[in-house]
Enzyme design. Structure first.
Site, PDB file in Angstrom:
ATOM      1  N   ASP A 145       0.899  -1.251  -0.169  1.00 47.13           N
ATOM      2  CA  ASP A 145       0.040  -0.008  -0.097  1.00 47.13           C
ATOM      3  C   ASP A 145       0.948   1.132  -0.003  1.00 47.13           C
ATOM      4  OD1 ASP A 145      -2.039   1.635   0.330  1.00 47.13           O
ATOM      5  OD2 ASP A 145      -2.328   1.280   2.441  1.00 47.13           O
ATOM      6  N   ASP A 158      -3.685   2.220  -5.373  1.00 40.55           N
ATOM      7  CA  ASP A 158      -2.498   2.209  -4.888  1.00 40.55           C
ATOM      8  C   ASP A 158      -2.373   1.012  -3.822  1.00 40.55           C
ATOM      9  OD1 ASP A 158      -4.202   3.061  -2.721  1.00 40.55           O
ATOM     10  OD2 ASP A 158      -2.888   4.357  -1.800  1.00 40.55           O
ATOM     11  N   GLU A 159      -3.018  -0.015  -3.988  1.00 38.91           N
ATOM     12  CA  GLU A 159      -2.895  -1.052  -3.259  1.00 38.91           C
ATOM     13  C   GLU A 159      -3.066  -2.393  -3.977  1.00 38.91           C
ATOM     14  OE1 GLU A 159      -5.402  -1.609   0.550  1.00 38.91           O
ATOM     15  OE2 GLU A 159      -6.174  -0.154  -0.266  1.00 38.91           O
TER      16      GLU A 159
END
Lengths: 82, 426
Positions: free
Chosen positions: B10, B127-128
Site C-alpha cells: 500500500d 495504490d494497493e
C-alpha cells in the site's frame, strides 16, 4: 507561485540507456539548466503518444509536454519556490 | 497443503507522494490533492493566447481533499475534508489540482514491479495490491527479502518520495492489517504462529470490512475490543449481522481470512457511469441532456469492449437526501447511446419525484452479451450502424471526447481524480 501554461519551448535532451532526460530549456530569452529529473509519465491521446517530464533546477519545477507525432515541446506547468 | 504467504502493498499518501516526487519543492510540506484535476480548470484561453494561469486563482475552493501528504495529516487534514475546512485547520496547506494520468502511470509501474517478483498479483485499488508469494519466497525469511527488493525497485523506478507499507501474513485479511500497522514505509511480517497475538492487539475498526456502522452495532452489543468479539459466539453474531457478516466477524477475530489472490480479470457484469453534478439538475431538459451524455459514454465502452446490453439500470441521488434506482429489461440488445437513453429515460421518469432536484445521476448497461454490433435490418438502422462504426474509429484514433451530439454540447463531465478506475482509462 504555481502556474499552468502552455508555451512552446526549445529543449536540449540527453539520451542515456533507455532514458531521455531534458537538460537545457530555452523559454523566450531565458535558458534554464535542469539538474533533477524527477518523474516521466506517458499518456495516450487516442493513438497519439505524449510524454510529460517533471524536471527542476535550484528554484523552479517545470512540467514539460512532448508530443511524439509533431516532436513539439511545451512548458505546461511552472512552480517557483518561495 | 502448505499455508500460503500473502503480501499486501500500500502506498503512503499516494497522490500526494507522487506529486512530491514530481515536484521536489513540495517535499516536506503540507500538501493536499484536490478532487478536481488540472483538466477541470478551463485553460482554453492559455492555449491560444499563451496566458499564464495562476493555480491559486483556480476554483479549488469548492473541492474536497482526496489525499493529504503525511505532513498535512500531522496537522489534522483528512481525506474527504472540504478544501475550506482543510485550509482553516492548516492555513499553510498547498492545494494541488490532481493529475490522474500521472497517478495511473505510477499504478501501472508498481503493478509491473510486483508482477516481476510474484506469480499472482491482484490489484485492490489504485495504490494497493495483494500478491501470492508462496512459491517465490519459499518461507518468511524469503518473503522479507522479496519485500525489500520490491521496495528498492519502487524507489528506483518511481522515486524516493513514494514510500510503501508492506504486510506479509498467511491471508489477505491479516496481510492488509499488518501493512497498515506501520506507516509510513514499514514492513510488517506476521507469520502464522504470531497471527493470534497480532489480531488481539488491533482495534475493531482496523479490520478491513468493519466500518463505522458495523462498529457502532458491535459497541451497542458491548463488543468493544477484538478480545470481546472473539468471545462472542457465532450463533449470536449471525443472529445480529446475518449469515455472511456474522461468519466474517467470527473468522476475522481469529485471523482467518481469504488467501486466494485473484489475478484474472473477470468479464464485467455491467458497464456504468455516474456523475455528481456541480449544481443540482431540476429541469427535464438538463436531466435528459446529461443522461444522454452518460449513455453515450457507456455505449462507447460497450462497443469498444465488444458487448451489447439487454438491460438498463438507472440511479439518482436527490438534492437533500434519498436516492432511487431501477432496472428494466429491453426488448432488443442495445449498443447505441441514443437507444440506451430512450430506455433509461423511461425508467428514470417513472421512478423519480419530479419535484426534487437531482444531484447525482448514474446509468449502467447490464445483462451484457459478448457480441459484435448487430447489423441493422432496415436502411435507417444500417445507416446508424455505419455511423457508429465511423465514430468509434475516430474515437480510437483521437481519444475520448472527439465527438459529441449537438444536444449534449452544454454538458461536460470533469475528470475525477480518485476511484478504482481512472476516467481516462474507461
Amino acid at each position: 507561485m504555481h502556474q499552468l501554461l502552455n508555451e512552446p519551448i526549445e529543449v536540449l535532451v540527453e539520451f542515456k540507456g533507455k532514458h531521455v532526460k531534458p537538460r537545457r530549456i530555452r523559454w523566450g530569452n531565458n535558458i534554464y539548466d535542469m539538474n533533477a529529473f524527477n518523474l516521466v509519465h506517458g499518456v495516450l491521446e487516442g493513438t497519439k503518444q505524449v510524454f510529460y517530464f517533471s524536471v527542476s533546477d535550484a528554484t523552479n519545477f517545470m512540467k514539460l509536454r512532448f508530443e511524439t507525432e509533431s516532436l513539439e515541446w511545451r512548458l505546461v506547468e511552472l512552480y517557483t519556490d518561495g | 497443503m502448505p499455508q500460503k504467504i500473502i503480501l499486501h502493498l500500500d502506498f503512503n499518501s499516494y497522490f500526494a507522494s507522487v506529486e512530491q516526487q514530481a515536484n521536489p519543492f513540495l517535499r516536506g510540506k503540507a500538501i493536499a490533492i484536490a478532487g478536481k484535476g488540472v483538466d477541470s480548470i478551463d485553460l482554453s484561453h492559455t492555449h491560444y493566447k499563451n496566458i499564464r494561469f495562476n493555480v491559486k486563482q483556480a476554483s479549488l475552493q469548492r473541492t474536497v481533499v482526496t489525499t493529504a501528504s503525511k505532513e498535512a495529516k500531522k496537522l489534522g487534514v483528512k481525506t474527504a475534508m472540504s478544501s475550506l475546512e482543510a485550509r482553516r485547520i492548516a492555513p499553510e496547506l498547498i492545494i494541488i489540482p490532481g493529475d490522474p494520468k500521472k497517478y495511473s502511470e505510477v499504478t501501472d509501474r508498481f503493478l509491473k514491479i510486483l508482477n516481476k517478483y510474484c506469480d499472482k498479483v491482484e490489484q485492490f485499488s489504485t495504490d494497493e495490491a495483494f500478491a501470492d508469494i508462496t512459491n517465490n519466497a519459499g518461507d518468511y525469511f524469503g518473503a522479507t527479502m522479496l519485500a525489500q527488493m520490491i521496495r528498492n525497485d519502487i524507489r528506483l523506478e518511481i522515486g524516493e518520495a513514494c514510500t510503501v507499507s508492506i504486510g506479509i501474513a498467511p491471508n489477505k485479511l491479516v496481510a492488509k492489517l499488518a501493512g497498515e500497522s506501520v506507516k509510513p514505509n514499514g514492513i510488517t511480517i506476521v507469520p502464522p504462529k504470531c497471527v493470534d497475538k497480532f489480531i488481539l492487539s488491533r482495534k475493531l475498526d482496523d479490520i478491513c470490512g468493519i466500518g463505522r456502522s458495523t462498529e457502532r452495532q458491535l459497541h451497542s452489543l458491548g463488543i468493544t475490543t477484538m478480545k470481546t468479539l472473539r468471545e462472542t459466539s457465532l450463533k449470536d453474531l449471525v443472529a445480529v449481522f446475518k449469515e455472511d457478516r456474522g461468519y466474517f466477524l467470527y473468522f476475522a477475530s481469529r485471523g482467518i481470512g481469504d488467501d486466494e489472490v485473484n489475478n484474472v480479470a473477470e468479464e464485467p457484469k455491467s458497464i456504468g457511469h455516474s456523475y455528481t453534478f456541480p449544481h443540482d439538475l431540476d429541469t427535464d431538459i438538463e436531466l435528459q441532456m446529461n443522461l444522454l451524455a452518460l449513455c453515450d459514454k457507456v455505449a462507447w465502452r460497450m462497443r469498444r469492449d465488444g458487448f451489447v446490453a439487454t438491460e438498463i439500470g438507472v440511479c439518482a441521488n436527490y438534492k437533500e437526501s434519498g436516492s432511487i434506482g431501477a432496472v428494466r429489461r429491453c426488448q432488443t440488445p442495445m449498443e447505441d447511446g441514443l437507444a440506451l437513453f430512450k430506455s433509461a429515460w423511461a425508467v428514470l421518469d417513472k421512478a423519480r419525484n419530479p419535484n426534487i432536484p437531482i444531484r447525482l445521476l448514474g446509468v449502467s448497461a447490464r445483462g451484457l452479451i459478448k457480441s459484435e454490433m448487430p447489423q441493422g435490418l432496415f436502411p435507417k438502422q444500417e445507416k446508424m450502424h455505419k455511423t457508429l462504426q465511423a465514430l468509434d474509429k475516430a474515437q480510437t484514433r483521437h481519444g475520448s471526447g472527439i465527438w459529441q451530439r449537438a444536444s449534449t454540447m452544454k454538458t461536460s463531465f470533469k475528470e475525477r481524480v480518485s476511484g478504482f478506475n481512472y476516467d481516462h482509462k474507461v
